[in-house]
Design an enzyme around this catalytic site. Structure first.
Site, PDB file in Angstrom:
ATOM      1  CB  ALA A  41      -0.973   0.036   1.261  1.00  0.00           C
ATOM      2  CG  ASN A  44       0.867   0.029  -4.617  1.00  0.00           C
ATOM      3  OD1 ASN A  44       1.889  -0.691  -5.100  1.00  0.00           O
ATOM      4  ND2 ASN A  44      -0.246  -0.667  -4.266  1.00  0.00           N
ATOM      5  CE1 TYR A  96      -1.223  -9.701  -2.757  1.00  0.00           C
ATOM      6  CE2 TYR A  96       0.743  -8.822  -2.302  1.00  0.00           C
ATOM      7  CZ  TYR A  96      -0.337  -8.525  -2.887  1.00  0.00           C
ATOM      8  OH  TYR A  96      -0.780  -7.472  -3.424  1.00  0.00           O
ATOM      9  CE1 TYR A 113       2.616 -20.036   1.874  1.00  0.00           C
ATOM     10  CE2 TYR A 113       1.610 -18.571   0.132  1.00  0.00           C
ATOM     11  CZ  TYR A 113       2.001 -19.733   0.892  1.00  0.00           C
ATOM     12  OH  TYR A 113       0.967 -20.772   0.452  1.00  0.00           O
ATOM     13  NE  ARG A 176      -6.160  -3.910   2.899  1.00  0.00           N
ATOM     14  CZ  ARG A 176      -5.004  -4.183   2.150  1.00  0.00           C
ATOM     15  NH1 ARG A 176      -4.477  -5.145   2.306  1.00  0.00           N
ATOM     16  NH2 ARG A 176      -5.132  -3.105   1.276  1.00  0.00           N
ATOM     17  N   GLY A 264      -5.649  -1.426  -6.219  1.00  0.00           N
ATOM     18  CA  GLY A 264      -4.851  -0.233  -6.190  1.00  0.00           C
ATOM     19  C   GLY A 264      -5.630   0.928  -6.324  1.00  0.00           C
ATOM     20  CB  ALA A 265      -9.078   2.057  -6.607  1.00  0.00           C
ATOM     21  CG  ASP A 267      -2.786   1.552  -1.961  1.00  0.00           C
ATOM     22  OD1 ASP A 267      -3.086   1.657  -1.086  1.00  0.00           O
ATOM     23  OD2 ASP A 267      -2.390   0.354  -2.413  1.00  0.00           O
TER      24      ASP A 267
END
Length: 350
Positions: A41, A44, A96, A113, A176, A264-265, A267
Site C-alpha cells: 500500500a 504504491n 503473496y 507468506y 485488514r 490499487g484504487a 492507494d
C-alpha cells in the site's frame, strides 16, 4: 536519485511484497502459472507520486534475497529513492498470491507468506530516522502496525503528537481484519488511536462501520475522529468527502470508470489527494485529483498505472460539476493529450 537524508516531498514507511497473479482466471488451486508483480500500500502511493513528478522515498526492510532485489529495483525504476531500505540476512522478503477478482467478493482469494518477514522486524531504532523525517509528508497505513509488536511500536512513535514531529503525518486506516487475527479485537482500537495522532487520515465509510461501528455518514465519522486537521472519508462509488478543521465538509462525486481491475484504487486515490495537497490546491480539487488517480489505477490490470499528465489532470479537475458528472474514463485515458485541448473536449475522453 536523491540521498537518504535529502529532503523529498513524500516519505512512505511500509512493507512491500512480491505478488504472484494468476495467468488465467480461476481459483488459486486451479491456476497452473502466475505472473510476478509487486504490492504494498505505502510503496504504491510513493510510486504513483513519483510517476506524477514528485520526489519520494520508501523506507522499509527486505530480505537479502532475490525477491528483495526485485522489489528494490522495481520500485526504484518508478523514480522512488530506495536508499533507506534495509536488507535483512536472517529474514525473507514477503510474498503473496491473489486472484484478480475484486477483494470485496467471495471469489477473491489472497494467500500471504509474510509471517517473520524482514519488514515485520521493523522497530524504533531499526530504520533510518533521518530518512523518515526527510519529507514534507510522511505516509503510513494501518497495515504496518498489524505486522508485529515492533512494527506497532514504530508506528505509534511516528504518530505520537509532539512539537518536533516534523512532517505532516498522513495515515490510511487500511483495516485488514485478516492481519489482526492474533489480536482481532484490539486491531480496531489500535487503528483509531493511531488515526487520532495523524494530521491527515484516509478512511472508508465501510471501514469505519466495520472497524468502529460508526454509521450515520461522514459527520458521524468526523465526530468519532475530531483530532486530525484533515479527514478524508471515501464513500465507494458515490465519491468522497473531506472534513478540514474550521471549514465546511466538501463532497466530490466519483467518476464513472470502465473498470479493468478493481485493485490499487485506494492507494492511487491517496496519491492523487497528497499530490494536490503538496501543490496547495483547494479541497474540491484535492478530491478530484484523488478520483482521477484512482481512475488511472482502475483502468489497468495491475495495482500501479501511469498517471495522467499534470496539465491533463488539472483541466479535468477544473470542469464544472455537470461536465465532471458526465465524464467517463476507460483504458488508455491517461495517454498524452495535446496541451491546447479545451476542457470541454475532455468530456469525450474514452
Amino acid at each position: 536519485m536523491v540521498t537518504a537524508q535529502a529532503p523529498v516531498d513524500v516519505v512512505a514507511l511500509g512493507e512491500s511484497m512480491v505478488t504472484f497473479l494468476p495467468a488465467r482466471p480461476g481459483r488459486l488451486a486451479d491456476v497452473p502459472s502466475f505472473d510476478r508483480g509487486i504490492g504494498g500500500a505505502e510503496s504504491n502511493v510513493v510510486c504513483a507520486l513519483a510517476a506524477a513528478g514528485h520526489t519520494t522515498r520508501w523506507v522499509s526492510r527486505v530480505g537479502a534475497d532475490g525477491f528483495g532485489d526485485h522489489l528494490v529495483e522495481t520500485i526504484a525504476r518508478y523514480g522512488v529513492d530506495t536508499s533507506a531500505v534495509g536488507r535483512d540476512p536472517h529474514r525473507p522478503t514477503g510474498i503473496y498470491f491473489r486472484t484478480a477478482d475484486d477483494r470485496d467478493t467471495d471469489a477473491h482469494e489472497v494467500v500471504y507468506y509474510r509471517a517473520g518477514s524482514a519488514a515485520s522486524a521493523m522497530a524504533p531504532g531499526s530504520v533510518d530516522e533521518d530518512a523518515l523525517t526527510s519529507g514534507r509528508i510522511l505516509h503510513l497505513s494501518g497495515i504496518t502496525p498489524a505486522l508485529s509488536a515492533d512494527c506497532l511500536a514504530l508506528v505509534r512513535h511516528l504518530c505520537a503528537r509532539r512539537a518536533d514531529r516534523g512532517p505532516l503525518v498522513s495515515f490510511d486506516v487500511n483495516h485488514r481484519p485478516g492481519l489482526w487475527k492474533d489480536d482481532a479485537e484490539a486491531g480496531p482500537d489500535v487503528l483509531l488511536d493511531l488515526a487520532r495522532g495523524a494530521d491527515l487520515v484516509f478512511v472508508g465509510e465501510d471501514e469505519a462501520a466495520a472497524a468502529w461501528g460508526v454509521t450515520g455518514g461522514t459527520d458521524a465519522i468526523r465526530a468519532a475522529l475530531p483530532e486530525p486537521d484533515t479527514l478524508v472519508v471515501k464513500q465507494g462509488s458515490r465519491g468522497a468527502t473531506v472534513h478540514r478543521r474550521g471549514e465546511d465538509p466538501v463532497f466530490q462525486a466519483a467518476l464513472r470508470v470502465d473498470v479493468v481491475a478493481p485493485v490499487g484504487a485506494g492507494d492511487a486515490f491517496a496519491a492523487g489527494f497528497l499530490s494536490a495537497t503538496l501543490r496547495g490546491l483547494p479541497a474540491a480539487h484535492r478530491l478530484r485529483h484523488g478520483h482521477l488517480m484512482a481512475a488511472a489505477a482502475l483502468t489497468v490490470p495491475g495495482d500501479l498505472a501511469p498517471p495522467p499528465a499534470r496539465a491533463h489532470a488539472d483541466r479535468l479537475a477544473a470542469l464544472d460539476d455537470a461536465a465532471w458528472e458526465t465524464l467517463r474514463l476507460g483504458p488508455g485515458w491517461t495517454e498524452h493529450v495535446p496541451e491546447d485541448t479545451e476542457a470541454e473536449e475532455e468530456v469525450r475522453t474514452p
